[in-house]
Motif scaffolding. Structure first.
Motif, mmCIF file in Angstrom:
data_model
loop_
_atom_site.group_PDB
_atom_site.id
_atom_site.type_symbol
_atom_site.label_atom_id
_atom_site.label_comp_id
_atom_site.label_asym_id
_atom_site.label_seq_id
_atom_site.Cartn_x
_atom_site.Cartn_y
_atom_site.Cartn_z
ATOM 1 N N PRO A 131 0.818 -1.225 0.000
ATOM 2 C CA PRO A 131 0.000 0.000 0.000
ATOM 3 C C PRO A 131 0.845 1.266 0.000
ATOM 4 O O PRO A 131 0.526 2.241 -0.696
ATOM 5 C CB PRO A 131 -0.808 -0.129 1.287
ATOM 6 C CG PRO A 131 -0.883 -1.586 1.542
ATOM 7 C CD PRO A 131 0.455 -2.124 1.112
ATOM 8 N N MET A 132 1.926 1.258 0.792
ATOM 9 C CA MET A 132 2.767 2.441 0.809
ATOM 10 C C MET A 132 3.489 2.638 -0.534
ATOM 11 O O MET A 132 3.619 3.769 -1.040
ATOM 12 C CB MET A 132 3.796 2.330 1.937
ATOM 13 C CG MET A 132 3.202 2.401 3.343
ATOM 14 S SD MET A 132 4.481 2.269 4.630
ATOM 15 C CE MET A 132 5.466 3.700 4.240
ATOM 16 N N ALA A 133 3.941 1.532 -1.140
ATOM 17 C CA ALA A 133 4.609 1.621 -2.446
ATOM 18 C C ALA A 133 3.651 2.164 -3.507
ATOM 19 O O ALA A 133 4.033 2.975 -4.361
ATOM 20 C CB ALA A 133 5.134 0.252 -2.858
ATOM 21 N N LEU A 134 2.372 1.728 -3.426
ATOM 22 C CA LEU A 134 1.374 2.220 -4.376
ATOM 23 C C LEU A 134 1.188 3.725 -4.234
ATOM 24 O O LEU A 134 1.133 4.461 -5.233
ATOM 25 C CB LEU A 134 0.048 1.479 -4.155
ATOM 26 C CG LEU A 134 -1.145 1.953 -4.999
ATOM 27 C CD1 LEU A 134 -0.854 1.770 -6.479
ATOM 28 C CD2 LEU A 134 -2.412 1.200 -4.602
ATOM 29 N N ALA A 135 1.118 4.189 -2.995
ATOM 30 C CA ALA A 135 0.923 5.624 -2.763
ATOM 31 C C ALA A 135 2.130 6.427 -3.231
ATOM 32 O O ALA A 135 1.983 7.494 -3.860
ATOM 33 C CB ALA A 135 0.650 5.867 -1.289
ATOM 34 N N GLU A 136 3.325 5.921 -2.946
ATOM 35 C CA GLU A 136 4.526 6.647 -3.342
ATOM 36 C C GLU A 136 4.664 6.711 -4.867
ATOM 37 O O GLU A 136 4.963 7.766 -5.445
ATOM 38 C CB GLU A 136 5.752 5.982 -2.730
ATOM 39 C CG GLU A 136 5.826 6.110 -1.211
ATOM 40 C CD GLU A 136 6.938 5.276 -0.620
ATOM 41 O OE1 GLU A 136 7.615 4.561 -1.404
ATOM 42 O OE2 GLU A 136 7.152 5.342 0.614
ATOM 43 N N ILE A 137 4.441 5.560 -5.516
ATOM 44 C CA ILE A 137 4.581 5.526 -6.981
ATOM 45 C C ILE A 137 3.503 6.375 -7.651
ATOM 46 O O ILE A 137 3.752 7.106 -8.619
ATOM 47 C CB ILE A 137 4.533 4.067 -7.475
ATOM 48 C CG1 ILE A 137 5.781 3.315 -6.989
ATOM 49 C CG2 ILE A 137 4.427 4.016 -8.993
ATOM 50 C CD1 ILE A 137 5.784 1.843 -7.312
ATOM 51 N N GLY A 138 2.265 6.319 -7.127
ATOM 52 C CA GLY A 138 1.184 7.119 -7.700
ATOM 53 C C GLY A 138 1.459 8.608 -7.598
ATOM 54 O O GLY A 138 1.211 9.376 -8.539
ATOM 55 N N SER A 139 1.972 9.030 -6.460
ATOM 56 C CA SER A 139 2.294 10.449 -6.284
ATOM 57 C C SER A 139 3.418 10.880 -7.223
ATOM 58 O O SER A 139 3.371 11.957 -7.826
ATOM 59 C CB SER A 139 2.694 10.706 -4.838
ATOM 60 O OG SER A 139 3.100 12.046 -4.663
ATOM 61 N N ALA A 140 4.433 10.041 -7.379
ATOM 62 C CA ALA A 140 5.556 10.375 -8.265
ATOM 63 C C ALA A 140 5.104 10.460 -9.726
ATOM 64 O O ALA A 140 5.535 11.343 -10.478
ATOM 65 C CB ALA A 140 6.662 9.340 -8.106
ATOM 66 N N LEU A 141 4.211 9.523 -10.146
ATOM 67 C CA LEU A 141 3.715 9.553 -11.526
ATOM 68 C C LEU A 141 2.935 10.834 -11.813
ATOM 69 O O LEU A 141 3.047 11.441 -12.886
ATOM 70 C CB LEU A 141 2.840 8.323 -11.797
ATOM 71 C CG LEU A 141 3.566 6.981 -11.934
ATOM 72 C CD1 LEU A 141 2.560 5.836 -12.058
ATOM 73 C CD2 LEU A 141 4.477 6.993 -13.164
ATOM 74 N N THR A 142 2.143 11.248 -10.835
ATOM 75 C CA THR A 142 1.357 12.483 -11.022
ATOM 76 C C THR A 142 2.279 13.683 -11.184
ATOM 77 O O THR A 142 2.049 14.554 -12.037
ATOM 78 C CB THR A 142 0.414 12.683 -9.834
ATOM 79 O OG1 THR A 142 -0.459 11.551 -9.714
ATOM 80 C CG2 THR A 142 -0.411 13.935 -10.012
ATOM 81 N N GLN A 143 3.324 13.728 -10.373
ATOM 82 C CA GLN A 143 4.266 14.836 -10.467
ATOM 83 C C GLN A 143 5.015 14.831 -11.803
ATOM 84 O O GLN A 143 5.368 15.886 -12.325
ATOM 85 C CB GLN A 143 5.258 14.775 -9.312
ATOM 86 C CG GLN A 143 4.646 15.055 -7.944
ATOM 87 C CD GLN A 143 5.660 14.946 -6.825
ATOM 88 O OE1 GLN A 143 6.829 14.654 -7.082
ATOM 89 N NE2 GLN A 143 5.215 15.153 -5.595
#
Length: 692
Positions: A131-143
Motif C-alpha cells: 500500500p505504501m509503495a502504491l501511494a509513493e509511486i502514484g504520487s511520483a507519476l502524477t508529479q
C-alpha cells in the motif's frame, strides 16, 4: 486478464489495411500535388488565344485536351480529388472509434508476466509495503505528468499509466485537415461555377462587346454560392457585374451591390515605377451606401464578398490625335476618340486600346557603340533582315526613367486582321539623340519593333516628316541630286557633274523605293542599295562602291532636307554637329519608315486621362474550411512528429519481507528512439529508487 498476444492477428490485419490505404492516399495526393504545380506555373482560365501564342497551335491543343488550362476543375482532377476525399474520410471513419476507445483504455488488464517481453523493463525491491509503495509511486507519476489507472488483483496491484495521448489525436487532425482543405479548394474553384451554370441553364459567352449588352442566358444570379471574378470600374462610374473568365469564353456574375469608384490613387517612385495604389469606393447596397478604401492586400468585405484591388487600367481617356501622312505631302488629319472605341480610318478600322501616362524604360546606352545609328558603319554587302528595332537598347546596366505618355491602337482590315501599334507622345533620348518612337507588332506574342525618328531643332517631329515627305517627291529628288552634283563637283573637273547627278538620282530613287516593283520584299532604303551593289557590282569593288554610294546618299539627303526647309519657309539648316546627328539618325529612320506597315503615322497631341480600377470580387465559402484545415494540419503533423505516446506498467506484489514490496516495471512507445532509454532511466530513478 487479456494477453497482448491474443490481439496480434487483428492488429496485424488493421495495420496492413492502414498501410494499404495510406499508400493509396499518398499516391493520389502525389498526383494532386503535381497537378497543383502545373496549375500554379501555368496561368489558369486565360483566353485560348493566349495559350496558342505561347505554345503554338499543336501543343496548345494537346494541353487543352488534358484540361491543363483549368486544372482545378478538370474532370480527371475532380475524380482523383473525390477518390482522395472518400479514401481519407473512410480511413478517418474506420479508425476514429478505435482511437477514441484506445484513448480511454489504459490497458491495465495486461498480465504481469508479459511485462518481461518489453524492451524497457526493470525489477526492484522497495523498502515499503505494497500500500505504501502504491501511494509513493502514484504520487511520483502524477508529479511527472503521467495519467494512471490502478487495478487491484489477487496477488498484487497493476498500475497502468500513459503519456502523449495527443499523438493519436494528431492522426485524426492531420487526416481531417486533408479532407477539409480539398473540399474547401473545390468549393472555391471553377467547378462550382460550372455546376451553377448547369443548374441555372447558363452558357458561356464567346463574343465581344459591352457588358450591358450581354444577354441574361450568360449571367449567373446573385445566389451563386462561390465565384471569383473581375470588375472594372471607371472613375465616377459604378458597376455591379463581375466577369468570370474561362478559356472558352466568359460568364457574367451579378453582384448583390454596385461598386462606385470615386477616385483612384497611385504613388510613384522617382523613376516612375508604381509604388502603391488604392481605390476610394462607395458600395451601393439597395438604399444604403458605404464608403471604403480598397488597397493592395487590404480587401473590403461586404455581405460575405471580398473586394480586392487587383490592378488598374484606362477607363476611357479622351485622346486627341494627328494622323500624319508619310509617303507624300498632305494635310494632317485630326482625330478625337476615347480609349475602348472604334473609328473608321480609311478602308480600315481604328481601335483605340489604351493610354499610359507613365512609362518606365531602361535607357542605358551601349558604350561600345555610342551613336548606334551611324550610316558610315553600315556594310551594304549585308542584307538587313530586321528593319525596325527595339525601343531601347538591351544592356546589363539599367537606367530607369519615365519617358512620358504613350498610347496604343490597332488597325484592323476588312478581313479582320489587326496590327498593333504603340507610339510615344514625347521624344526619348537614346544614345544622346532625341527620337520619337513608333512601335508596331504583328501579334500580342511578339515584342514591339520601333521606328526611331529624330527630333528637329525644336524638339518636334516636323523636321523629319518634311524630309520623309520630300523623299517621296520625284521632282524634289531630282533637284536635290542636281544641287548635290553642283556642290560636290570639283571646279577643275566640271565634266563629272552629269555623272554625279545621275548617280545621286539613282541613289535617291533606290533609297526612296520608287524603283521597287509591287510584291518585292525589298521596298527601298538601305536594303535596296545593298541589293543594287550585290547585283551590279563585282565583289572585289563592293566595299569601295558602297562607301562612295553612302557618301553620295548622305549628301543628297542633306540637300533634300534643305529643299524641304526652303519650301516650308525656314532658313537652311546649319552645318554643325546637331544637324549631322539629326541627318545620321534620319537616314536610318527613313530607311526603316519604308517598311512601316501604315501610310499614316498617328501622333498623340493631347489627352484627358480617365482611370479605372480592376477589382477582384470573390465569394469563397471554402476559405474558412481551408484555414481550419491548415490549422488542423499544423497541429496534427506537430502531434504525430513531436508527441510520442508512451505507456508504462508497474506491477506491485508482496515480498517475502512484509515491510517491503517487489516491483516490476515496463515501458513501450509508438516510436523507438534514444530518448526513450533516457526517460526510462529517469523513471527507474524516481519510482524504483534505482540510480543506474
Amino acid at each position: 486478464m487479456t494477453s497482448p498476444a491474443h490481439s496480434r492477428p487483428s492488429m496485424a490485419r488493421d495495420l496492413l489495411d492502414l498501410l494499404s490505404s495510406m499508400r493509396f492516399a499518398i499516391a493520389l495526393l502525389s498526383v494532386i500535388c503535381i497537378a497543383s504545380v502545373i496549375g500554379t506555373v501555368l496561368r489558369q482560365s486565360e483566353p485560348m488565344g493566349n495559350y496558342i501564342n505561347q505554345f503554338g497551335p499543336f501543343w496548345a491543343e494537346v494541353f487543352g485536351a488534358f484540361n491543363l488550362y483549368t486544372v482545378y476543375s478538370a474532370p480527371w482532377f475532380l475524380v482523383i480529388l473525390a477518390f482522395l476525399v472518400v479514401s481519407t474520410s473512410l480511413c478517418i471513419a474506420r479508425n476514429t472509434p478505435k482511437i477514441i476507445a484506445d484513448l480511454k483504455n489504459y490497458k491495465e488488464g495486461v498480465r504481469e508476466q508479459s511485462l518481461q517481453a518489453h524492451h524497457h523493463k526493470a525489477i526492484a525491491e522497495l523498502p515499503s509495503n505494497p500500500p505504501m509503495a502504491l501511494a509513493e509511486i502514484g504520487s511520483a507519476l502524477t508529479q511527472l505528468g503521467w495519467k494512471a489507472r490502478v487495478q487491484q488483483r489477487e496477488h498484487g496491484t497493476m498500475i497502468a499509466a500513459r503519456q502523449g495521448a495527443a499523438n493519436k489525436l494528431g492522426y485524426i487532425a492531420a487526416h481531417s485537415a486533408i479532407v477539409l482543405i480539398l473540399i474547401g479548394g473545390v468549393l472555391d474553384g471553377n467547378a462550382m461555377v460550372k455546376l451553377a451554370m448547369w443548374l441555372q441553364g447558363k452558357a458561356l459567352y464567346t463574343g465581344s462587346g459591352f457588358v450591358s449588352e450581354i444577354k441574361p442566358e450568360h449571367r449567373l444570379s446573385t445566389a451563386n454560392p462561390s465565384f471569383r471574378g473581375n470588375v472594372s470600374v471607371s472613375e465616377n462610374q459604378r458597376q455591379g457585374i463581375a466577369v468570370l473568365s474561362l478559356p472558352s469564353g466568359v460568364v457574367l456574375q451579378d453582384l448583390p451591390f454596385d461598386i462606385e469608384l470615386k477616385k483612384f490613387n497611385v504613388e510613384y517612385y522617382p523613376t516612375g515605377m508604381p509604388k502603391s495604389f488604392a481605390s476610394d469606393i462607395v458600395i451601393h447596397d439597395g438604399g444604403q451606401t458605404r464608403a471604403a478604401t480598397v488597397k493592395v492586400n487590404e480587401p473590403v468585405i461586404h455581405q460575405g464578398l471580398a473586394i480586392y484591388q487587383s490592378s488598374f487600367e484606362d477607363g476611357g481617356s479622351k485622346l486627341k490625335l494627328l494622323a500624319q501622312p508619310l509617303a507624300s505631302a498632305g494635310t494632317p488629319l485630326p482625330i478625337e476618340g476615347r480609349v475602348g472605341t472604334r473609328l473608321a480610318f480609311g478602308d480600315q478600322m481604328l481601335e483605340l486600346d489604351g493610354l499610359r501616362v507613365i512609362n518606365v524604360e531602361n535607357l542605358a546606352g551601349d558604350a561600345s557603340n555610342p551613336s548606334g545609328a551611324d550610316v558610315r558603319k553600315v556594310d551594304l554587302g549585308e542584307r538587313l533582315g530586321q528593319h525596325l528595332g527595339s525601343g531601347a537598347k538591351g544592356n546589363t546596366t539599367k537606367s530607369l526613367h519615365n519617358v512620358g505618355p504613350s498610347f496604343s491602337y490597332k488597325l484592323r482590315d476588312a478581313a479582320g486582321q489587326a496590327r498593333e501599334f504603340n507610339n510615344y507622345m514625347l521624344p526619348v533620348e537614346l544614345d544622346g539623340q532625341k527620337v520619337f518612337l513608333a512601335g508596331v507588332r504583328e501579334s500580342p506574342a511578339d515584342a514591339f519593333r520601333y521606328l526611331r525618328m529624330p527630333a528637329d531643332e525644336n524638339g518636334e517631329l516636323a523636321g523629319w516628316l518634311r524630309l520623309r515627305q520630300a523623299l517621296g517627291d520625284a521632282a524634289l529628288r531630282d533637284t536635290a541630286a542636281q544641287r548635290y552634283a553642283t556642290a560636290a563637283t570639283p571646279p577643275s573637273q566640271p565634266q563629272l557633274a552629269p555623272q554625279l547627278k545621275l548617280t545621286a538620282q539613282r541613289a535617291l530613287t533606290l533609297f526612296s523605293g520608287a524603283a521597287a516593283k509591287p510584291g518585292e520584299e525589298v521596298k527601298g532604303g538601305l536594303p535596296a542599295l545593298s541589293q543594287f551593289v550585290e547585283r551590279d557590282v563585282p565583289e572585289s569593288d563592293r566595299q569601295r562602291v558602297s562607301e562612295v554610294l553612302l557618301r553620295i546618299l548622305n549628301g543628297s539627303l542633306f540637300e533634300l532636307n534643305q529643299l524641304a526647309r526652303e519650301q516650308a519657309g525656314l532658313k537652311p539648316a546649319a552645318t554643325d554637329a546637331a544637324t549631322q546627328a539629326f541627318m545620321t539618325q534620319a537616314v536610318m529612320s527613313l530607311s526603316d519608315s519604308l517598311y512601316y506597315p501604315s501610310p499614316m503615322l498617328l501622333q498623340l497631341q493631347d489627352f484627358e486621362q480617365v482611370q479605372a480600377s480592376v477589382f477582384q470580387v470573390a465569394r469563397a465559402p471554402g476559405q474558412k474550411l481551408v484555414y481550419l484545415g491548415a490549422l488542423l494540419l499544423i497541429i496534427g503533423v506537430f502531434a504525430m512528429l513531436y508527441v510520442k505516446e508512451r505507456r508504462l506498467w508497474i506491477w506491485i506484489a508482496p515480498s517475502a519481507d512484509p515491510a517491503s514490496s517487489q516491483v516490476r516495471m515496463a515501458m513501450s512507445s509508438t516510436r523507438e528512439s534514444p530518448d526513450n532509454a533516457t526517460l526510462f532511466a529517469q523513471l527507474k530513478a524516481a519510482l524504483l529508487k534505482d540510480p543506474t
